[in-house]
Design a protein around this motif. Structure first.
Motif, PDB file in Angstrom:
ATOM      1  N   LEU A 177       6.765-199.681 -42.287  1.00 59.85           N
ATOM      2  CA  LEU A 177       7.281-200.822 -41.524  1.00 59.85           C
ATOM      3  C   LEU A 177       6.536-200.977 -40.196  1.00 59.85           C
ATOM      4  O   LEU A 177       6.268-202.100 -39.759  1.00 59.85           O
ATOM      5  CB  LEU A 177       8.781-200.662 -41.275  1.00 59.85           C
ATOM      6  N   ASP A 178       6.175-199.861 -39.573  1.00 60.52           N
ATOM      7  CA  ASP A 178       5.367-199.930 -38.350  1.00 60.52           C
ATOM      8  C   ASP A 178       4.007-200.556 -38.637  1.00 60.52           C
ATOM      9  O   ASP A 178       3.503-201.355 -37.847  1.00 60.52           O
ATOM     10  CB  ASP A 178       5.184-198.534 -37.750  1.00 60.52           C
ATOM     11  N   ASP A 179       3.409-200.184 -39.762  1.00 58.95           N
ATOM     12  CA  ASP A 179       2.105-200.733 -40.130  1.00 58.95           C
ATOM     13  C   ASP A 179       2.200-202.225 -40.438  1.00 58.95           C
ATOM     14  O   ASP A 179       1.301-202.996 -40.095  1.00 58.95           O
ATOM     15  CB  ASP A 179       1.530-199.991 -41.345  1.00 58.95           C
ATOM     16  N   LEU A 180       3.286-202.639 -41.097  1.00 66.39           N
ATOM     17  CA  LEU A 180       3.481-204.067 -41.394  1.00 66.39           C
ATOM     18  C   LEU A 180       3.658-204.863 -40.097  1.00 66.39           C
ATOM     19  O   LEU A 180       3.177-205.991 -39.980  1.00 66.39           O
ATOM     20  CB  LEU A 180       4.693-204.261 -42.300  1.00 66.39           C
ATOM     21  N   ASN A 181       4.386-204.277 -39.151  1.00 69.89           N
ATOM     22  CA  ASN A 181       4.550-204.871 -37.817  1.00 69.89           C
ATOM     23  C   ASN A 181       4.989-206.337 -37.893  1.00 69.89           C
ATOM     24  O   ASN A 181       4.398-207.227 -37.305  1.00 69.89           O
ATOM     25  CB  ASN A 181       3.241-204.751 -37.020  1.00 69.89           C
ATOM     26  N   SER A 182       6.056-206.582 -38.671  1.00 66.28           N
ATOM     27  CA  SER A 182       6.569-207.941 -38.838  1.00 66.28           C
ATOM     28  C   SER A 182       8.091-207.909 -38.794  1.00 66.28           C
ATOM     29  O   SER A 182       8.723-207.094 -39.474  1.00 66.28           O
ATOM     30  CB  SER A 182       6.102-208.540 -40.164  1.00 66.28           C
ATOM     31  N   ARG A 183       8.688-208.809 -38.020  1.00 66.19           N
ATOM     32  CA  ARG A 183      10.145-208.888 -37.917  1.00 66.19           C
ATOM     33  C   ARG A 183      10.787-209.423 -39.194  1.00 66.19           C
ATOM     34  O   ARG A 183      12.013-209.384 -39.345  1.00 66.19           O
ATOM     35  CB  ARG A 183      10.539-209.766 -36.735  1.00 66.19           C
ATOM     36  N   LYS A 184       9.968-209.920 -40.123  1.00 66.26           N
ATOM     37  CA  LYS A 184      10.510-210.433 -41.385  1.00 66.26           C
ATOM     38  C   LYS A 184      10.895-209.306 -42.337  1.00 66.26           C
ATOM     39  O   LYS A 184      11.601-209.536 -43.318  1.00 66.26           O
ATOM     40  CB  LYS A 184       9.497-211.364 -42.055  1.00 66.26           C
ATOM     41  N   PHE A 185      10.425-208.096 -42.071  1.00 65.14           N
ATOM     42  CA  PHE A 185      10.790-206.941 -42.890  1.00 65.14           C
ATOM     43  C   PHE A 185      11.866-206.150 -42.150  1.00 65.14           C
ATOM     44  O   PHE A 185      11.634-205.649 -41.046  1.00 65.14           O
ATOM     45  CB  PHE A 185       9.572-206.052 -43.154  1.00 65.14           C
ATOM     46  N   ILE A 186      13.045-206.035 -42.762  1.00 64.07           N
ATOM     47  CA  ILE A 186      14.144-205.334 -42.090  1.00 64.07           C
ATOM     48  C   ILE A 186      14.801-204.329 -43.043  1.00 64.07           C
ATOM     49  O   ILE A 186      14.855-204.546 -44.254  1.00 64.07           O
ATOM     50  CB  ILE A 186      15.210-206.311 -41.547  1.00 64.07           C
ATOM     51  N   ILE A 187      15.306-203.259 -42.467  1.00 61.20           N
ATOM     52  CA  ILE A 187      16.032-202.251 -43.243  1.00 61.20           C
ATOM     53  C   ILE A 187      17.428-202.782 -43.564  1.00 61.20           C
ATOM     54  O   ILE A 187      18.128-203.292 -42.683  1.00 61.20           O
ATOM     55  CB  ILE A 187      16.125-200.932 -42.459  1.00 61.20           C
ATOM     56  N   VAL A 188      17.828-202.681 -44.833  1.00 63.36           N
ATOM     57  CA  VAL A 188      19.160-203.151 -45.246  1.00 63.36           C
ATOM     58  C   VAL A 188      20.067-202.000 -45.657  1.00 63.36           C
ATOM     59  O   VAL A 188      21.293-202.154 -45.706  1.00 63.36           O
ATOM     60  CB  VAL A 188      19.064-204.191 -46.395  1.00 63.36           C
ATOM     61  N   ASP A 189      19.471-200.855 -45.956  1.00 61.55           N
ATOM     62  CA  ASP A 189      20.234-199.669 -46.327  1.00 61.55           C
ATOM     63  C   ASP A 189      19.307-198.468 -46.193  1.00 61.55           C
ATOM     64  O   ASP A 189      18.092-198.637 -46.019  1.00 61.55           O
ATOM     65  CB  ASP A 189      20.765-199.791 -47.769  1.00 61.55           C
ATOM     66  N   LYS A 190      19.822-197.293 -46.293  1.00 63.54           N
ATOM     67  CA  LYS A 190      18.997-196.099 -46.176  1.00 63.54           C
ATOM     68  C   LYS A 190      17.911-196.109 -47.256  1.00 63.54           C
ATOM     69  O   LYS A 190      18.205-196.167 -48.448  1.00 63.54           O
ATOM     70  CB  LYS A 190      19.854-194.848 -46.329  1.00 63.54           C
ATOM     71  N   GLY A 191      16.668-196.114 -46.814  1.00 67.66           N
ATOM     72  CA  GLY A 191      15.546-196.069 -47.752  1.00 67.66           C
ATOM     73  C   GLY A 191      15.184-197.394 -48.384  1.00 67.66           C
ATOM     74  O   GLY A 191      14.366-197.439 -49.303  1.00 67.66           O
ATOM     75  N   VAL A 192      15.758-198.513 -47.902  1.00 63.76           N
ATOM     76  CA  VAL A 192      15.466-199.829 -48.490  1.00 63.76           C
ATOM     77  C   VAL A 192      15.244-200.857 -47.377  1.00 63.76           C
ATOM     78  O   VAL A 192      16.038-200.959 -46.441  1.00 63.76           O
ATOM     79  CB  VAL A 192      16.614-200.326 -49.406  1.00 63.76           C
ATOM     80  N   ALA A 193      14.158-201.614 -47.498  1.00 62.06           N
ATOM     81  CA  ALA A 193      13.877-202.704 -46.565  1.00 62.06           C
ATOM     82  C   ALA A 193      13.467-203.935 -47.371  1.00 62.06           C
ATOM     83  O   ALA A 193      12.873-203.808 -48.445  1.00 62.06           O
ATOM     84  CB  ALA A 193      12.766-202.318 -45.591  1.00 62.06           C
ATOM     85  N   VAL A 194      13.782-205.110 -46.862  1.00 60.53           N
ATOM     86  CA  VAL A 194      13.468-206.341 -47.598  1.00 60.53           C
ATOM     87  C   VAL A 194      12.608-207.272 -46.746  1.00 60.53           C
ATOM     88  O   VAL A 194      12.586-207.180 -45.516  1.00 60.53           O
ATOM     89  CB  VAL A 194      14.746-207.104 -48.022  1.00 60.53           C
ATOM     90  N   ASN A 195      11.908-208.153 -47.433  1.00 64.33           N
ATOM     91  CA  ASN A 195      11.198-209.254 -46.795  1.00 64.33           C
ATOM     92  C   ASN A 195      12.155-210.445 -46.767  1.00 64.33           C
ATOM     93  O   ASN A 195      12.538-210.960 -47.822  1.00 64.33           O
ATOM     94  CB  ASN A 195       9.934-209.590 -47.593  1.00 64.33           C
ATOM     95  N   LEU A 196      12.548-210.887 -45.577  1.00 64.91           N
ATOM     96  CA  LEU A 196      13.523-211.971 -45.465  1.00 64.91           C
ATOM     97  C   LEU A 196      13.066-213.252 -46.150  1.00 64.91           C
ATOM     98  O   LEU A 196      13.895-214.089 -46.532  1.00 64.91           O
ATOM     99  CB  LEU A 196      13.805-212.256 -43.988  1.00 64.91           C
ATOM    100  N   GLN A 197      11.758-213.427 -46.328  1.00 59.97           N
ATOM    101  CA  GLN A 197      11.236-214.610 -47.013  1.00 59.97           C
ATOM    102  C   GLN A 197      11.769-214.729 -48.430  1.00 59.97           C
ATOM    103  O   GLN A 197      11.813-215.822 -48.984  1.00 59.97           O
ATOM    104  CB  GLN A 197       9.701-214.562 -47.082  1.00 59.97           C
ATOM    105  N   HIS A 198      12.142-213.605 -49.024  1.00 66.34           N
ATOM    106  CA  HIS A 198      12.513-213.602 -50.440  1.00 66.34           C
ATOM    107  C   HIS A 198      14.002-213.371 -50.679  1.00 66.34           C
ATOM    108  O   HIS A 198      14.420-213.143 -51.810  1.00 66.34           O
ATOM    109  CB  HIS A 198      11.680-212.567 -51.191  1.00 66.34           C
ATOM    110  N   VAL A 199      14.799-213.434 -49.633  1.00 65.64           N
ATOM    111  CA  VAL A 199      16.258-213.352 -49.802  1.00 65.64           C
ATOM    112  C   VAL A 199      16.783-214.753 -50.094  1.00 65.64           C
ATOM    113  O   VAL A 199      16.621-215.670 -49.293  1.00 65.64           O
ATOM    114  CB  VAL A 199      16.937-212.784 -48.542  1.00 65.64           C
ATOM    115  N   MET A 200      17.411-214.932 -51.252  1.00 55.70           N
ATOM    116  CA  MET A 200      17.890-216.247 -51.661  1.00 55.70           C
ATOM    117  C   MET A 200      19.321-216.514 -51.196  1.00 55.70           C
ATOM    118  O   MET A 200      19.666-217.613 -50.821  1.00 55.70           O
ATOM    119  CB  MET A 200      17.814-216.383 -53.188  1.00 55.70           C
ATOM    120  N   ARG A 201      20.156-215.473 -51.205  1.00 62.91           N
ATOM    121  CA  ARG A 201      21.523-215.640 -50.703  1.00 62.91           C
ATOM    122  C   ARG A 201      22.138-214.271 -50.463  1.00 62.91           C
ATOM    123  O   ARG A 201      21.619-213.244 -50.931  1.00 62.91           O
ATOM    124  CB  ARG A 201      22.397-216.452 -51.662  1.00 62.91           C
ATOM    125  N   ILE A 202      23.228-214.266 -49.742  1.00 63.47           N
ATOM    126  CA  ILE A 202      23.967-213.037 -49.463  1.00 63.47           C
ATOM    127  C   ILE A 202      25.422-213.264 -49.843  1.00 63.47           C
ATOM    128  O   ILE A 202      25.999-214.310 -49.554  1.00 63.47           O
ATOM    129  CB  ILE A 202      23.821-212.644 -47.968  1.00 63.47           C
TER     130      ILE A 202
END
Length: 237
Positions: A177-202
């Motif tokens: 995540l440090d290497d990606l250096n983008s606020r669009k990638f966020i941790i959602v749970d332990k050991g899992v991060a998502v690209n917000l561009q690809h979240v369709m709904r919650i």
């Protein structure tokens, strides 16, 4: 190079749209790749092969209309520009539901398509593509940020789940995540991060991703995920 895909079932308009497009970019010395389709199904086959920067779509066509095609585009790619050209203005309001850049009547195509290109050109030129570089066994490969759906930690590896499949890197999730250096990638749970561009709904604690996966949000992260997703969907991120 700017990549443009055009779909119109009327051959005369398809050729006109191609000619206007070639002329516009050629006059400005800008390299572009233009692919044209008169058949919806062939267009959809081509859609999966390669991502384009701009899609020009007719609205009224047999089999699928342009709005349905635009929804298919958005399933694969969240951020290309879409311009509708049509003889029918009845769908204008509905067109903006698929994040349409312009909706142009074919009767004024010569002027309005050029106006649209002039308006969109700075964004096309300045649209920076970012890549995550993967080095493995002496090989280097690049993975475009916009193609990454999510990341998950598996033992000593981080698995990047993307449009082409999966890639593994021996690293910590924090380091990737440090290497990606983008606020669009966020941790959602332990050991899992998502690209917000690809979240369709919650829904509740579940995130529904563009690739069909459903990922769980940890209790401690739920508020922050909702906040960041809201900021992203407003276009402020």
């Amino acid at each position: 190079m700017i990549k443009i895909m055009i779909l119109d079932d009327e051959e005369s308009y398809l050729k006109k749209e191609e000619r206007l497009t070639k002329q516009f970019f050629s006059e400005r010395g800008i390299s572009c790749k233009i692919v044209t389709y008169q058949n919806v199904q062939w267009f959809l086959y081509g859609l999966e092969e390669e991502k384009y920067d701009l899609y020009i779509l007719d609205v009224e066509m047999p089999e699928k209309n342009g709005l349905e095609v635009a929804r298919e585009i958005r399933k694969f790619y969240p951020n290309p520009f879409i311009i509708f050209v049509t003889n029918f203005m009845d769908y204008a309001a509905e067109a903006y539901e698929v994040n349409t850049y312009r909706y142009i009547s074919k009767s004024i195509l010569d002027t309005k398509l050029i106006e649209a290109y002039k308006a969109i050109l700075p964004e096309l030129i300045n649209k920076e593509k970012k890549y995550y570089i993967i080095e493995k066994r002496g090989e280097m490969n690049k993975l475009e940020y916009s193609n990454i759906y999510y990341l998950k930690k598996e033992n000593k590896y981080v698995v990047l789940v993307h449009r082409g499949g999966e890639s593994r890197v021996r690293s910590s999730l924090g380091k990737v995540l440090d290497d990606l250096n983008s606020r669009k990638f966020i941790i959602v749970d332990k050991g899992v991060a998502v690209n917000l561009q690809h979240v369709m709904r919650i829904k509740g604690h579940d995130l529904y991703m563009r690739n069909g996966m459903v990922l769980a949000i940890g209790n401690a992260r739920l508020g922050e995920v909702k906040k960041m997703l809201s900021i992203f969907w407003r276009g402020d991120l």
